[in-house]
Design an enzyme around this catalytic site. Structure first.
Site, PDB file in Angstrom:
ATOM      1  N   ASN A 157       0.838  -1.199   0.000  1.00  0.00           N
ATOM      2  CA  ASN A 157       0.000   0.000   0.000  1.00  0.00           C
ATOM      3  C   ASN A 157       0.869   1.243   0.000  1.00  0.00           C
ATOM      4  O   ASN A 157       1.956   1.281   0.576  1.00  0.00           O
ATOM      5  CB  ASN A 157      -0.960  -0.018   1.194  1.00  0.00           C
ATOM      6  CG  ASN A 157      -0.429   0.726   2.403  1.00  0.00           C
ATOM      7  OD1 ASN A 157      -0.531   1.950   2.486  1.00  0.00           O
ATOM      8  ND2 ASN A 157       0.159  -0.013   3.343  1.00  0.00           N
ATOM      9  N   PHE A 189      -1.800   8.049   4.397  1.00  0.00           N
ATOM     10  CA  PHE A 189      -2.619   8.633   5.475  1.00  0.00           C
ATOM     11  C   PHE A 189      -3.881   9.311   4.928  1.00  0.00           C
ATOM     12  O   PHE A 189      -4.238  10.425   5.342  1.00  0.00           O
ATOM     13  CB  PHE A 189      -1.824   9.654   6.298  1.00  0.00           C
ATOM     14  CG  PHE A 189      -0.754   9.081   7.184  1.00  0.00           C
ATOM     15  CD1 PHE A 189      -0.602   7.723   7.357  1.00  0.00           C
ATOM     16  CD2 PHE A 189       0.123   9.930   7.855  1.00  0.00           C
ATOM     17  CE1 PHE A 189       0.398   7.205   8.186  1.00  0.00           C
ATOM     18  CE2 PHE A 189       1.111   9.428   8.680  1.00  0.00           C
ATOM     19  CZ  PHE A 189       1.265   8.062   8.846  1.00  0.00           C
ATOM     20  N   SER A 230       5.498   5.105   8.785  1.00  0.00           N
ATOM     21  CA  SER A 230       4.896   4.814   7.491  1.00  0.00           C
ATOM     22  C   SER A 230       5.847   5.265   6.382  1.00  0.00           C
ATOM     23  O   SER A 230       6.387   6.368   6.433  1.00  0.00           O
ATOM     24  CB  SER A 230       3.561   5.556   7.339  1.00  0.00           C
ATOM     25  OG  SER A 230       3.102   5.461   5.997  1.00  0.00           O
ATOM     26  N   ASN A 268       4.923   6.015   3.443  1.00  0.00           N
ATOM     27  CA  ASN A 268       4.111   6.651   2.404  1.00  0.00           C
ATOM     28  C   ASN A 268       3.875   8.144   2.594  1.00  0.00           C
ATOM     29  O   ASN A 268       3.132   8.750   1.839  1.00  0.00           O
ATOM     30  CB  ASN A 268       2.769   5.924   2.300  1.00  0.00           C
ATOM     31  CG  ASN A 268       2.947   4.456   1.967  1.00  0.00           C
ATOM     32  OD1 ASN A 268       3.760   4.106   1.119  1.00  0.00           O
ATOM     33  ND2 ASN A 268       2.221   3.588   2.653  1.00  0.00           N
ATOM     34  N   THR A 269       4.493   8.732   3.622  1.00  0.00           N
ATOM     35  CA  THR A 269       4.481  10.182   3.807  1.00  0.00           C
ATOM     36  C   THR A 269       5.928  10.648   3.780  1.00  0.00           C
ATOM     37  O   THR A 269       6.738  10.217   4.617  1.00  0.00           O
ATOM     38  CB  THR A 269       3.822  10.574   5.138  1.00  0.00           C
ATOM     39  OG1 THR A 269       2.441  10.179   5.110  1.00  0.00           O
ATOM     40  CG2 THR A 269       3.896  12.078   5.369  1.00  0.00           C
ATOM     41  N   LYS A 273       5.200   3.600  17.094  1.00  0.00           N
ATOM     42  CA  LYS A 273       5.245   2.540  16.081  1.00  0.00           C
ATOM     43  C   LYS A 273       6.451   2.745  15.182  1.00  0.00           C
ATOM     44  O   LYS A 273       6.618   3.822  14.591  1.00  0.00           O
ATOM     45  CB  LYS A 273       3.959   2.531  15.252  1.00  0.00           C
ATOM     46  CG  LYS A 273       3.850   1.329  14.317  1.00  0.00           C
ATOM     47  CD  LYS A 273       2.439   1.182  13.760  1.00  0.00           C
ATOM     48  CE  LYS A 273       2.288  -0.115  12.976  1.00  0.00           C
ATOM     49  NZ  LYS A 273       0.887  -0.310  12.524  1.00  0.00           N
ATOM     50  N   ASN A 296       5.854  -1.604  11.536  1.00  0.00           N
ATOM     51  CA  ASN A 296       5.043  -1.121  10.415  1.00  0.00           C
ATOM     52  C   ASN A 296       5.385  -1.935   9.158  1.00  0.00           C
ATOM     53  O   ASN A 296       6.036  -2.962   9.232  1.00  0.00           O
ATOM     54  CB  ASN A 296       5.322   0.374  10.203  1.00  0.00           C
ATOM     55  CG  ASN A 296       4.124   1.136   9.687  1.00  0.00           C
ATOM     56  OD1 ASN A 296       3.400   0.684   8.808  1.00  0.00           O
ATOM     57  ND2 ASN A 296       3.900   2.330  10.222  1.00  0.00           N
TER      58      ASN A 296
END
Length: 344
Positions: A110, A114, A174, A176-177, A216, A245
């Site tokens: 993915n 967010f 994450s 993805n940011t 996390k 994560n």
């Protein structure tokens, strides 16, 4: 029953299937049908971070980002449910397509970024809480907020969710940011956690209750980085650590065309990498700071493996998508069996 339903849902693209599945779970709660999907969950209360969890198997953040479905999800047997990641302001996330299944490897990639409706929406949902179990709220920063201002976003979210959460998770891992993972290291992590602990103390006085904070972290760390993170968490008196994560690695899925997609990889291929981080964390932390294990739990054995590595609780996400509610009971029973063996 779930296997047949999953096969039908997997005919849809991954994100449409995800949203439709949550709608079905919500409808099943309203129609009082969830009992037909529940598996047998043995009682196994565990005290972690000053909280008594009815059983050690929880739902990881990411499935219910906005708190729209946690009441229904909580009825499926989870010992705790974590919602989010939520940010101060609503944001659309990354362009679609951004969610990809690799069924042959029980894996998901993915790059959602967010996507969420903002913290105020989540709070409105949580105020309608019917779920009697333990509720964690996972917080992050908006994509448009510079990394050097990230602490401001975490503080805003903390202030808004504190009264409604049983624990709060700070997501700094994450992939993805842009720039978010930089917050896991060195002075950046130290400064962020110092700010969070100051805010936690203020909110404890304001609300008359202590809400623990967990951090996390990512699985893509060498032993030196894990050691540094562990020592920083102890120095800042953080209440818990969630490991791990998604990974930016592609070990275990290299032969699949989907592996070329950018984003975080979760599911079975991250199992060993996550467990190695848990084991390394426990070597540094012992029982001074509890670990919540997540990553690649697809059966009872992999759940018990996380506990043997040093985790006190586990969370499932991708395994839940592939296996359904049966995984909750299977994981819970395996952990009870492990506990019974260790007590002999």
């Amino acid at each position: 029953m779930y296997t047949h339903l999953r096969d039908l849902l997997f005919k849809l693209d991954a994100e449409t299937s995800h949203e439709f599945s949550l709608d079905l779970i919500g409808a099943a709660e309203r129609l009082q049908l969830l009992k037909f999907f529940m598996s047998d969950i043995p009682p196994n209360p565990v005290e972690v971070m000053g909280i008594t969890f009815p059983n050690p198997v929880g739902l990881a953040a990411g499935l219910d980002k906005n708190g729209d479905y946690f009441n229904a999800l909580g009825l499926m047997g989870f010992g705790f449910v974590e919602i989010g990641t939520i940010t101060p302001r609503p944001q659309a996330g990354n362009p679609k397509p951004r969610l990809f299944r690799i069924p042959e490897a029980q894996a998901i990639i993915n790059r959602m970024g967010f996507n969420n409706k903002g913290v105020d929406h989540l709070i409105a949902q949580v105020k309608q809480r019917r779920y009697k179990g333990i509720l964690g709220i996972n917080i992050g920063k908006n994509a448009t907020t510079p990394v050097e201002k990230a602490a401001d976003d975490y503080v805003i979210c903390m202030q808004k969710v504190y009264a409604h959460a049983d624990y709060i998770t700070v997501n700094v891992s994450s992939p993805n940011t842009q720039g978010l993972r930089d917050l896991q290291f060195g002075d950046s992590l130290n400064r962020l956690l110092e700010t969070i602990k100051i805010e936690q103390a203020k909110l404890q006085v304001l609300h008359g209750r202590y809400v623990p904070v967990a951090v996390k972290i990512a699985p893509d760390m060498d032993s030196e980085a894990v050691s540094h993170v562990a020592q920083t968490l102890l120095a800042q008196d953080i209440d818990g650590v969630i490991a791990t994560n998604t990974t930016i690695g592609r070990e275990g899925v290299e032969t699949f065309q989907t592996s070329e997609e950018t984003g975080g990889l979760s599911g079975f291929p991250v199992r060993d990498k996550s467990t190695r981080v848990i084991r390394a964390l426990y070597a540094e932390l012992g029982d001074k700071l509890p670990i919540i294990g997540v990553g690649g739990i697809t059966d009872g054995e992999s759940a018990a493996e996380k506990i043997k590595a040093g985790a006190k609780l586990v969370q499932i996400y991708s395994g839940f998508i592939y296996r359904g509610p049966a995984l909750i009971g299977e994981a819970a029973r395996a952990i009870v069996d492990l506990k019974n063996i260790n007590s002999l």
